[in-house]
Design a protein around this motif. Structure first.
Motif, short mmCIF file in Angstrom:
data_model
loop_
_atom_site.label_atom_id
_atom_site.label_comp_id
_atom_site.label_asym_id
_atom_site.label_seq_id
_atom_site.Cartn_x
_atom_site.Cartn_y
_atom_site.Cartn_z
N UNK A 193 0.83 -1.21 0.00
CA UNK A 193 0.00 0.00 0.00
C UNK A 193 0.87 1.26 0.00
N UNK A 194 1.88 1.28 0.85
CA UNK A 194 2.73 2.47 0.94
C UNK A 194 3.50 2.69 -0.36
N UNK A 195 3.98 1.59 -0.95
CA UNK A 195 4.72 1.70 -2.21
C UNK A 195 3.84 2.30 -3.31
N UNK A 196 2.62 1.78 -3.45
CA UNK A 196 1.74 2.30 -4.50
C UNK A 196 1.29 3.73 -4.19
N UNK A 197 1.07 4.02 -2.93
CA UNK A 197 0.73 5.40 -2.55
C UNK A 197 1.85 6.34 -2.97
N UNK A 198 3.08 5.95 -2.68
CA UNK A 198 4.25 6.77 -3.02
C UNK A 198 4.36 6.96 -4.53
N UNK A 203 3.91 10.19 -9.44
CA UNK A 203 3.59 10.15 -10.88
C UNK A 203 2.11 10.47 -11.06
N UNK A 204 1.78 11.74 -11.06
CA UNK A 204 0.38 12.17 -11.03
C UNK A 204 -0.40 11.71 -12.25
N UNK A 205 0.25 11.52 -13.37
CA UNK A 205 -0.47 11.17 -14.60
C UNK A 205 -0.32 9.70 -14.95
N UNK A 206 0.37 8.95 -14.14
CA UNK A 206 0.52 7.51 -14.37
C UNK A 206 -0.32 6.77 -13.33
N UNK A 207 -1.54 6.47 -13.69
CA UNK A 207 -2.47 5.89 -12.72
C UNK A 207 -3.05 4.56 -13.18
N UNK A 208 -2.55 4.01 -14.28
CA UNK A 208 -3.04 2.73 -14.76
C UNK A 208 -2.06 1.63 -14.39
N UNK A 209 -2.55 0.66 -13.63
CA UNK A 209 -1.71 -0.46 -13.20
C UNK A 209 -2.32 -1.74 -13.74
N UNK A 210 -1.55 -2.45 -14.54
CA UNK A 210 -2.01 -3.70 -15.16
C UNK A 210 -3.36 -3.48 -15.89
N UNK A 211 -3.49 -2.32 -16.55
CA UNK A 211 -4.68 -2.06 -17.34
C UNK A 211 -5.86 -1.52 -16.57
N UNK A 212 -5.70 -1.27 -15.29
CA UNK A 212 -6.81 -0.74 -14.48
C UNK A 212 -6.45 0.66 -14.01
N UNK A 213 -7.33 1.62 -14.30
CA UNK A 213 -7.11 2.99 -13.86
C UNK A 213 -7.47 3.12 -12.39
N UNK A 214 -6.53 3.55 -11.57
CA UNK A 214 -6.72 3.65 -10.13
C UNK A 214 -6.98 5.10 -9.73
N UNK A 338 6.69 -2.31 -9.81
CA UNK A 338 5.39 -1.65 -9.91
C UNK A 338 5.50 -0.32 -10.66
N UNK A 339 6.60 0.39 -10.43
CA UNK A 339 6.81 1.67 -11.14
C UNK A 339 6.89 1.44 -12.64
N UNK A 340 7.52 0.31 -13.02
CA UNK A 340 7.65 0.02 -14.46
C UNK A 340 6.31 -0.35 -15.10
N UNK A 341 5.36 -0.81 -14.27
CA UNK A 341 4.05 -1.23 -14.79
C UNK A 341 3.00 -0.13 -14.73
N UNK A 342 3.34 0.98 -14.06
CA UNK A 342 2.39 2.08 -13.90
C UNK A 342 2.39 2.95 -15.16
N UNK A 343 1.26 3.03 -15.83
CA UNK A 343 1.16 3.73 -17.12
C UNK A 343 0.33 5.00 -16.99
N UNK A 344 0.38 5.82 -18.03
CA UNK A 344 -0.42 7.04 -18.05
C UNK A 344 -1.90 6.69 -18.06
N UNK A 345 -2.70 7.58 -17.51
CA UNK A 345 -4.11 7.29 -17.25
C UNK A 345 -4.89 6.94 -18.51
#
Length: 350
Positions: A193-198, A203-214, A338-345
Motif C-alpha cells: 500500500x505504501x509503495x503504490x501510494x508513493x 507520478x500524477x499522470x501515471x495511474x493505470x496499473x495492469x490495465x486498471x485505472x486507479x 510496480x513503477x515500471x508497470x504504472x502507465x499514463x491514465x
C-alpha cells in the motif's frame, strides 16, 4: 470447637463436593476422634451432607463417608426483592424476582441503566456513538462494549436498542484527486500500500496499473476490511456514487479467505479480484522464487471460485504452489517493478 467458624471456612471453598481427605486437610484435626466429632457437628449444623453409597466409608470405627456435599446458607433476598420492584418499567422485573441471585450479579450494571431509563429515556431519541452512549449511561465509555454489559442488556431485551452507532477504525487511504472516484484498490499489506501510494503521489499522470485505472489505494490491513460492512461504510463517506473496488493480497490460503470474506462482508459493493496483479506475481516467482508457509492454513471454502478467475494453466500453477506449502507475498511486486508497470491514465481499460 468453633463449628460456626469451621462451617464458614468450608462454605468459602469453591467446590460443591469435597472428599474426606480434603476435609481432613482443611480442618486439621488433632486425631481421628476429634476429626469424627467435628464432622458430625458440621453435619448437624447443616454445613455438610454425605453423598454416595452408605457402604463407601473409610473403613475405620466409627466410620466416615468418603465424599460430602457443601451446603451453602440460603441468602436473605429481602433487600434485593425490594430493589427489583423499583426497577424501571421495560426491564425484566419478573425474571429478577424469580432469580434474585442473577439480579445480584447484574446489579452494578443494571441500577445505573434503570435510573437512566427513569430520568433520561428521551435521550435515546438522539443517536450517539457506542462510547458516547456508554458514558452517558454509566460514566464509563467502554462499558457498553464489554460482554458483561451486553449480557445484562440481552437479558432485559435492550440489546441493540440504545440508538448507538459503532465507530470502526478508519482505513488508511490515498485518493489521487482530480475527478470522480471510480476505482479503488484495496491492499492486504502495508508495504505494498505504501509503495503504490508513493508511486501515485510521485507520478500524477501515471495511474493505470495492469490495465486498471486507479483513483486511489486503501489499506485493508488483513481482516480489517472483512469486518461486516466495513468497506460499505467507508464508501458511504466518499463523494459521489460508491466506487468499484479491486482487491489484492498475498497468494496463500489465508489471503484467498480474506478476499472472499471482504466480498461477503460488503454485499452492497462491487468488489473484484485484481487478478492481473496475481498473474504478475506468478510470472515474477519464476525468477524471485516462493516463500514457505510458516503457519497452519486450511483450504478456504472459496478456493474453487478464486481459481475460476484464472485460465487453466494459471489455476494449476496456483494449486501446485499452495499444495506444496508455499505462497507468494504481495511484496514480490517490488517498488521498481510496480513503477515500471504504472502507465499514463489514458492507456487503461477501466
Amino acid at each position: 470447637m468453633d463449628i460456626k467458624g469451621l462451617s464458614s471456612k468450608i462454605r468459602r471453598q469453591k467446590k460443591t463436593f469435597l472428599k474426606l481427605e480434603e476435609l481432613r486437610e482443611l480442618l486439621c484435626p488433632d486425631d481421628y476422634d476429634s476429626f469424627y466429632s467435628t464432622m458430625a457437628a458440621l453435619q448437624e449444623a447443616g454445613a455438610l451432607r454425605p453423598v454416595g453409597s452408605a457402604h463407601d466409608t473409610n473403613g475405620m470405627l466409627p466410620p466416615l463417608r468418603l465424599k460430602y456435599r457443601v451446603l451453602r446458607e440460603k441468602e436473605d433476598d429481602t433487600a434485593e426483592i425490594r430493589e427489583i420492584r423499583l426497577l424501571a418499567p421495560g426491564l425484566n422485573i419478573s425474571g429478577y424476582l424469580e432469580h434474585p441471585a442473577l439480579y445480584r450479579k447484574h446489579r452494578d450494571i443494571l441500577l445505573p441503566f434503570s435510573e437512566y431509563l427513569k430520568t433520561r429515556r428521551t435521550e435515546l431519541k438522539f443517536p450517539m456513538s457506542v462510547n458516547e452512549r456508554s458514558f452517558s449511561i454509566w460514566r464509563q465509555e467502554k462499558l457498553l462494549s464489554c460482554a458483561a454489559c451486553r449480557s445484562v442488556l440481552r437479558y432485559n431485551g435492550w440489546e441493540g436498542k440504545l440508538n448507538a452507532y459503532a465507530t470502526p477504525e478508519p482505513f488508511f487511504d490515498y485518493l489521487c484527486g482530480g475527478g470522480p472516484i471510480g476505482t479503488l484498490l484495496v491492499l492486504e499489506n502495508k508495504d505494498t500500500w505504501y509503495t503504490l501510494r508513493r508511486l501515485l503521489m510521485n507520478h500524477l499522470y501515471r495511474r493505470n496499473l495492469f490495465g486498471v485505472r486507479l483513483d486511489g489505494v486503501v489499506l485493508g490491513e488483513g481482516n480489517k476490511a472483512a469486518r461486516p460492512h466495513a468497506l460499505e461504510e467507508y464508501a458511504s463517506f466518499l463523494p459521489g456514487p460508491a466506487p468499484r473496488f479491486y482487491y489484492f493480497g498475498d497468494l496463500d490460503y489465508t489471503g484467498i479467505q480474506i478476499y472472499q470474506s471482504v466480498v461477503d462482508a460488503n454485499p452492497g459493493l462491487e468488489i473484484r479480484l485484481f487478478a492481473s496483479a496475481y498473474r504478475a506475481m506468478l510470472i515474477r516467482s519464476r525468477q524471485a522464487g516462493t516463500e514457505a508457509v510458516t503457519t497452519s492454513q486450511s483450504k478456504p471454502a472459496g478456493l474453487v471460485a478464486f481459481l475460476s478467475l484464472f485460465d487453466a494453466e494459471e489455476s494449476e500453477q496456483i494449486k501446485r504452489l499452495l499444495e506444496s506449502g508455499r505462497f507468494l507475498p504481495q511484496e514480490i511486486l517490488t517498488c521498481p517493478y510496480l513503477e515500471s508497470q504504472l502507465m499514463e491514465a489514458g492507456n487503461g481499460n477501466v
